[in-house]
Every structure is written in C-alpha cells, then in structure tokens.
Write a protein that holds these residues in place. Sequence first.
Motif, PDB file in Angstrom:
ATOM      1  N   TYR A 122       0.830  -1.193   0.000  1.00  0.00           N
ATOM      2  CA  TYR A 122       0.000   0.000   0.000  1.00  0.00           C
ATOM      3  C   TYR A 122       0.874   1.257   0.000  1.00  0.00           C
ATOM      4  CZ  TYR A 122      -4.654   1.871   0.427  1.00  0.00           C
ATOM      5  OH  TYR A 122      -5.841   2.480   0.159  1.00  0.00           O
ATOM      6  N   PRO A 133      -9.568  -9.394  -1.975  1.00  0.00           N
ATOM      7  CA  PRO A 133     -10.275  -8.169  -1.563  1.00  0.00           C
ATOM      8  C   PRO A 133     -10.685  -8.286  -0.093  1.00  0.00           C
ATOM      9  CG  PRO A 133     -11.196  -9.041  -3.611  1.00  0.00           C
ATOM     10  CD  PRO A 133     -10.278 -10.092  -3.064  1.00  0.00           C
ATOM     11  N   ILE A 134     -10.612  -7.193   0.623  1.00  0.00           N
ATOM     12  CA  ILE A 134     -10.803  -7.245   2.063  1.00  0.00           C
ATOM     13  C   ILE A 134     -12.215  -7.679   2.451  1.00  0.00           C
ATOM     14  CG2 ILE A 134     -11.522  -4.855   2.443  1.00  0.00           C
ATOM     15  CD1 ILE A 134      -9.437  -4.892   4.766  1.00  0.00           C
ATOM     16  N   LYS A 135     -13.176  -7.460   1.590  1.00  0.00           N
ATOM     17  CA  LYS A 135     -14.551  -7.846   1.933  1.00  0.00           C
ATOM     18  C   LYS A 135     -14.673  -9.342   2.212  1.00  0.00           C
ATOM     19  CE  LYS A 135     -16.041  -8.385  -2.891  1.00  0.00           C
ATOM     20  NZ  LYS A 135     -16.864  -7.823  -3.965  1.00  0.00           N
ATOM     21  N   LEU A 181     -18.893   0.999   7.562  1.00  0.00           N
ATOM     22  CA  LEU A 181     -17.440   1.017   7.761  1.00  0.00           C
ATOM     23  C   LEU A 181     -16.666   1.774   6.682  1.00  0.00           C
ATOM     24  CD1 LEU A 181     -17.066  -2.635   9.033  1.00  0.00           C
ATOM     25  CD2 LEU A 181     -16.831  -0.578  10.400  1.00  0.00           C
ATOM     26  N   LEU A 182     -17.328   2.086   5.557  1.00  0.00           N
ATOM     27  CA  LEU A 182     -16.626   2.839   4.509  1.00  0.00           C
ATOM     28  C   LEU A 182     -16.499   4.300   4.944  1.00  0.00           C
ATOM     29  CD1 LEU A 182     -15.396   2.517   1.641  1.00  0.00           C
ATOM     30  CD2 LEU A 182     -17.569   3.223   0.706  1.00  0.00           C
ATOM     31  N   ILE A 220     -23.402   7.388   1.085  1.00  0.00           N
ATOM     32  CA  ILE A 220     -22.646   6.453   0.243  1.00  0.00           C
ATOM     33  C   ILE A 220     -23.541   5.384  -0.406  1.00  0.00           C
ATOM     34  CG2 ILE A 220     -20.940   4.577   0.347  1.00  0.00           C
ATOM     35  CD1 ILE A 220     -19.186   6.430   2.081  1.00  0.00           C
ATOM     36  N   PRO A 221     -24.488   4.780   0.325  1.00  0.00           N
ATOM     37  CA  PRO A 221     -25.302   3.734  -0.330  1.00  0.00           C
ATOM     38  C   PRO A 221     -26.067   4.244  -1.562  1.00  0.00           C
ATOM     39  CG  PRO A 221     -25.477   3.529   2.054  1.00  0.00           C
ATOM     40  CD  PRO A 221     -24.735   4.808   1.787  1.00  0.00           C
ATOM     41  N   PHE A 274     -23.558   4.938  -4.367  1.00  0.00           N
ATOM     42  CA  PHE A 274     -23.131   3.630  -4.884  1.00  0.00           C
ATOM     43  C   PHE A 274     -24.127   3.116  -5.919  1.00  0.00           C
ATOM     44  CE2 PHE A 274     -22.959  -0.989  -4.763  1.00  0.00           C
ATOM     45  CZ  PHE A 274     -21.599  -1.284  -4.681  1.00  0.00           C
ATOM     46  N   ILE A 329     -15.844   4.554  -6.124  1.00  0.00           N
ATOM     47  CA  ILE A 329     -16.298   5.716  -5.356  1.00  0.00           C
ATOM     48  C   ILE A 329     -15.691   5.698  -3.953  1.00  0.00           C
ATOM     49  CG2 ILE A 329     -18.491   5.906  -6.609  1.00  0.00           C
ATOM     50  CD1 ILE A 329     -19.771   4.770  -3.893  1.00  0.00           C
ATOM     51  N   SER A 330     -15.684   6.862  -3.330  1.00  0.00           N
ATOM     52  CA  SER A 330     -15.336   7.010  -1.912  1.00  0.00           C
ATOM     53  C   SER A 330     -13.919   6.548  -1.616  1.00  0.00           C
ATOM     54  CB  SER A 330     -16.344   6.271  -1.036  1.00  0.00           C
ATOM     55  OG  SER A 330     -17.639   6.811  -1.245  1.00  0.00           O
ATOM     56  N   GLY A 360      -9.746   7.532  -1.081  1.00  0.00           N
ATOM     57  CA  GLY A 360      -8.921   8.564  -0.458  1.00  0.00           C
ATOM     58  C   GLY A 360      -8.374   7.970   0.823  1.00  0.00           C
ATOM     59  N   PRO A 385     -13.122   8.446   3.491  1.00  0.00           N
ATOM     60  CA  PRO A 385     -13.118   6.990   3.263  1.00  0.00           C
ATOM     61  C   PRO A 385     -11.977   6.551   2.355  1.00  0.00           C
ATOM     62  CG  PRO A 385     -14.845   8.051   1.972  1.00  0.00           C
ATOM     63  CD  PRO A 385     -14.290   9.107   2.881  1.00  0.00           C
ATOM     64  N   GLY A 386     -11.554   5.307   2.529  1.00  0.00           N
ATOM     65  CA  GLY A 386     -10.460   4.753   1.744  1.00  0.00           C
ATOM     66  C   GLY A 386      -9.559   3.921   2.621  1.00  0.00           C
ATOM     67  N   SER A 440     -11.004   3.136   5.928  1.00  0.00           N
ATOM     68  CA  SER A 440     -12.097   2.172   5.819  1.00  0.00           C
ATOM     69  C   SER A 440     -11.533   0.747   5.799  1.00  0.00           C
ATOM     70  CB  SER A 440     -12.898   2.408   4.541  1.00  0.00           C
ATOM     71  OG  SER A 440     -13.135   3.779   4.331  1.00  0.00           O
ATOM     72  N   LEU A 441     -10.441   0.569   5.034  1.00  0.00           N
ATOM     73  CA  LEU A 441      -9.797  -0.747   4.988  1.00  0.00           C
ATOM     74  C   LEU A 441      -9.331  -1.153   6.386  1.00  0.00           C
ATOM     75  CD1 LEU A 441      -7.608  -0.407   1.755  1.00  0.00           C
ATOM     76  CD2 LEU A 441      -9.694  -1.760   2.008  1.00  0.00           C
ATOM     77  N   THR A 488     -15.836  -0.337  -4.541  1.00  0.00           N
ATOM     78  CA  THR A 488     -15.210   0.470  -3.488  1.00  0.00           C
ATOM     79  C   THR A 488     -13.853  -0.162  -3.164  1.00  0.00           C
ATOM     80  OG1 THR A 488     -15.966  -0.758  -1.539  1.00  0.00           O
ATOM     81  CG2 THR A 488     -17.515   0.838  -2.493  1.00  0.00           C
ATOM     82  N   PHE A 539     -13.137  -1.869  -0.800  1.00  0.00           N
ATOM     83  CA  PHE A 539     -13.328  -3.203  -0.213  1.00  0.00           C
ATOM     84  C   PHE A 539     -13.282  -4.317  -1.257  1.00  0.00           C
ATOM     85  CE2 PHE A 539     -16.236  -0.984   3.087  1.00  0.00           C
ATOM     86  CZ  PHE A 539     -15.130  -0.558   3.801  1.00  0.00           C
ATOM     87  N   ASP A 540     -13.466  -3.946  -2.520  1.00  0.00           N
ATOM     88  CA  ASP A 540     -13.586  -4.941  -3.595  1.00  0.00           C
ATOM     89  C   ASP A 540     -12.286  -5.208  -4.339  1.00  0.00           C
ATOM     90  OD1 ASP A 540     -16.537  -5.155  -3.443  1.00  0.00           O
ATOM     91  OD2 ASP A 540     -16.486  -3.065  -4.089  1.00  0.00           O
TER      92      ASP A 540
END
Lengths: 325, 325
Positions: free
Chosen positions: A133, A308-310, A324-325, B98-99, B102, B118-119, B121, B124-125, B128-129, B303, B305-306
């Motif tokens: 990262y 992916p973290i999900k 959480l985002l 966000i939802p 999205f 989206i979201s 940085g 979020p970013g 969020s991780l 996002t 997360f994916d």
Amino acid sequence: MIRLGIMGHGNLGRGVEAAVKHNPDMQLVAIFTRRDVESVKPLTPGVKVYKAEDAAKHADEIDVLILCGGSATDLPVQTPEYIKYFNVVDSFDTHANIPVHFDNVDKAGKKSGKLGLISCGWDPGMFSLARVYGEAILPGASTYTFWGKGVSQGHSDAIRRIEGVADARQYTVPVPSALEAVRSGSTPVLSTREKHTRECYVVAKEGADKAKIEKEIKEMPNYFADYETIVHFVSEEEVSKMQQKLSHGGFVIRSGNTTDENGHILELSLKLDSNPEFTGSVLTAYGRAVARLAKEGKTGVVTVFDIPIKYLSPISEEDLRKNLL
Amino acid sequence: MIRLGIMGHGNLGRGVEAAVKHNPDMQLVAIFTRRDVESVKPLTPGVKVYKAEDAAKHADEIDVLILCGGSATDLPVQTPEYIKYFNVVDSFDTHANIPVHFDNVDKAGKKSGKLGLISCGWDPGMFSLARVYGEAILPGASTYTFWGKGVSQGHSDAIRRIEGVADARQYTVPVPSALEAVRSGSTPVLSTREKHTRECYVVAKEGADKAKIEKEIKEMPNYFADYETIVHFVSEEEVSKMQQKLSHGGFVIRSGNTTDENGHILELSLKLDSNPEFTGSVLTAYGRAVARLAKEGKTGVVTVFDIPIKYLSPISEEDLRKNLL
C-alpha cells in the motif's frame, strides 16, 4: 457455517482455536496432531482430535484446514501435502523461500482442485499489505519495517532444531536510534542489521558444544546471518521464567514526499500481548476468505495481495459500505 | 501506459497532477475545468486543458477520469454523469449518502459498460480498509477513528456554500483525553462528539447575518450536527494566514482481546503535510486499479473493499511476493 480444522495444536493452533470462538459463522470440527491424541486437550468442548496421518479421511467434514506448523521444516512439506485434500491456510514466513513455496502449493492445488493461502499472519500478512500500500500510494518514498520487542516463534523454533539445544527463546529488538530517525520523517538508509538486534536465550543440553551452537545460530541463513545476533546461554529455569506471555509487535512506516514542500508519514503499528493468539486470529479471518474463494471455484495458491478485504468479514457488502466505509 | 484525465483543477486536482509525476506507468492527458480554460495553469508541460462540458468528446483518449469535485454538490451529479463516457474514480465522502451514491454510479456504469470507484482517499479509503480489517481480525473488539488536527476540505467547502459566507476553514481536532484513553488499551464508549471538536473559521460577507450563518453551520446534517462545533468569525487576512499548507492526519485504532489474558492494539496513523496532495496520490494509485479492472471487463461500481491490493501496484505479482510479502 464454515467448518475449520486445525493441523498442529501448539501455541499457534491454540491461538486459532481461541479465535474461532469469536467468530459465530465458524465452527471448529477437528484438531489433527502428530503427538499422542490423548495428550491434546482442546479448549473447545466436543471437538474431535485425530492423528495427523488420518487427516485425509476427514476431508469431507472440513471446509478449510489451518496449518499451524513451523516454517523451517513443517510447512514446506505439509502445505503441498494437505492441499491434496483440503483448502488450506498457512503462515509460512521464511521470506526468501516464499517464491518456491508458492509454486509448490500452486501446482498441488491446481491438481487437486483446492485453494491454499500461504504466508498469512501479521508479517508476512498485514505488514505486507501495508508495505505494498505504501509503495503504491507514495512511490519513490521509503518503507521501514521494525519488529519487536518480542519473541519470534519461528526463530526460537529454528534454534531449538540445532543439535545440542534443549530450549531457546529469541527476542527481536528494534534499535532505538534507528526508530527515532524514521519516525521523525527523515529517511535514513538503514541496513537490516542497523534496524534490529536478535537476542537469543539458549538452554544447551548437558555436554553440548556451546561454541558450535553459537556459530550455527549466527551463521543460519535467512534467520540470523543478516542480523546483529547475541547469544546467551541460560538455564531452563531462566528461560521459562523469562516470559509467560509471547508478546510481540512492530510497525511499518512509509515516509516520503508528494512535492518538494509536502511530506507524509504512514504508520501501521501492532502491540500484541500474544503473538500466536493474534496470528491465529489473522489466520482464522483469512480462513473465511479461503472458504468463500474456494466456493467460487478458485484453486491453486493465493497470498494476501490477491484477496479483496470484503472476503475477510462476515458482514454483508451492503453493511460494510453503510457502516465502515 | 495508463492515460489519466482530471476533472476539476482545484487543490485535489493539483494533488492528482503532482502524484502522476511519481508514477512512470501513467500519463496525464487532459484537465477538464468549469472555469475559464485560459485560467488553468497545469503543472505538467504540454497537458491539454478543456471545458468540462466538452469532456465526452475526449472519451477515447482517456483510460480513467479522476473526479476532483466536492462531495456536497459536485460528485453526486458528476460521477453518475461522467461514467457514461469514462472509467472514473471519486472521493465522495459524505458517509451517510454512500449507499445512494453507490447505487446511482452502479446503474450508470452497468449501462455504459464503464467502471467507477467511489469514496476513495484516506477516509473513506485507507481508514475504511483498516476498520474492516480490524473488525475481521479482532471480532468483538472496539474501533476508534480520530481525525486531525487538520483542515477538512469537504467541511470547509460545505460552509463556503452557505449564503453570506465569503470564505471558511474548518479544523477537526481530536479530544486529547479521549485519544489517551484509547491508546492506553482501555476501550471506553465514546460518542462522535466526545472524540472530536470541529472548529470553523468563517469570513462573512459584508452585511451578512452572522447568527444565521452560525446556526446553519451547527445544524448542517452529516457535516456538523453531530459534533461539538465552534464557529469563529474572522477576517479574510486571518484565514489566509492561518495555514498555507492543508495539513491533516488521523488514526484508526482497534483494541480488544483474543482471550481473557491477552489484548491487542492495532493502529494505522497518518501525518500529512498536504491533505489534497496525499488524497490525490491515493486516487492516482486506485486509478491504476480501475484501469486494470476495467480492462478485465469489470463494469458498474466498486469500493476499496472490492479491490485486491496487487491492482494498486505497478510491480509484478512475482516481484511483490518476492520483495514485499
């Protein structure tokens, strides 16, 4: 419900067992051991204990097998072997041999149609993610990984395998001046030796050649040869008193500029009361990811870089984004 | 070579432009602006500046368009609009919306065959991780996100849009006692208000109703209503002197136990000299990921997360495993 098995019930195996209790979507089905089955005392009521050699017979009962052996001699053999029957997760941490291990596990997994995640834990694992990262976000900056102060189980294990050694405990200790320089935002060039010392507390067997043991430790490739290594010979009593808790920690720091005027420091730090319990927690969360990826048809080998973290979280994608985002 | 475009050449757009220079596999092709084209002075020699309204004409020249507008009014419109023509990345940071954002971007992207992230940085970013990671690794523990001390551009922007406001700068400041409690390893229950104050430095236009401005700020949903908000009215000179650098930072802390005896603390911290330059760097690295995922045929919305982390890095998978795992 994800059905887990544990191969090896040492410190790490017990750490995984403790972690499963915190994950309501997971169930510990079986523990496999090379020791006497009767000698294993699971923390989980009702869980079955089987001989390691009988593992393949239980392949249909288990979604993911967490391999809790050591990197020096166990995992290079166990991971390519057990992926013949199971989706597996290991914590292989001999950095220099990761490419070979990766290929071996990939070949075996592609053949059996199973999935293996290798080199998972906090380093390699979480810290690896932080390094990639940092490199991607701040190209041209400098990354520093420090470990400790803490017991390194892999290194203690490696010392214990030397002829004439009865017991050993190895502490990794950051060099304070190196640490301070990096956290100040300066970006010194530091060799591995300049960042850490490795302190080894060794119990020699009666009549063992201490000079030979010390030489073997200090010259061991990958583990000690590149470090300032200090060897203390101590009594069994001293070693067992030294630390009941296997605490550890460390940090990854990325430091560098986006323009001449503006610099940035990213730091991931861990303070762990129990290295094996925390590592067990990481392996367990990634066990969830492996179960899901295997269900989607993924086979062969993956590392933390591929996931992916999900996939680590039991929370739905919608709720992850919402909360959480 | 990945061809990037920038929509909007404010602080964030210039941050993206600075970041591209550090990434040899990327090329800045065009900057789009709603301002007078002649007024935009790119940092990159030879880069074209076009009117925002002409963006679609340049769709074939650009692999990923980085949207550098604000979350309050720009991005909710821009991201679903520009994904009709481009793969896009945005930094939409109004958590509560966000939802909806999205879904809007997903629908438009599925229809056009383009991909939008989206979201993105640092929050979020990245943060969020860290939150999802902490939740997955230490279930049942507590997560704390602190921001600051630093200027929040989104919040400053939101104040500037209030009638009668000439300029504004908003600082987010962690409450020191809350911070200390969390870092000690105790896990206090803290409301949003108890963790941060929001200090607003506002320049009112001549004759503006200051009481009305203050009320509008303090009652603004999502941005200020849930916080201890302090409003200072100051002169234009004071605001411009306050801070040339848009520094910021913050940390995500996850703290909890694996067993009764053993607790663990994970912390991700950032110290940033320039919030927009760092955010621009994050958007740029994720621009690489979006270019790659789009090339693989992915459409709609994603996002952080994916996205497996390997997609962020220009380094080959083999070298990532060899050198950074």
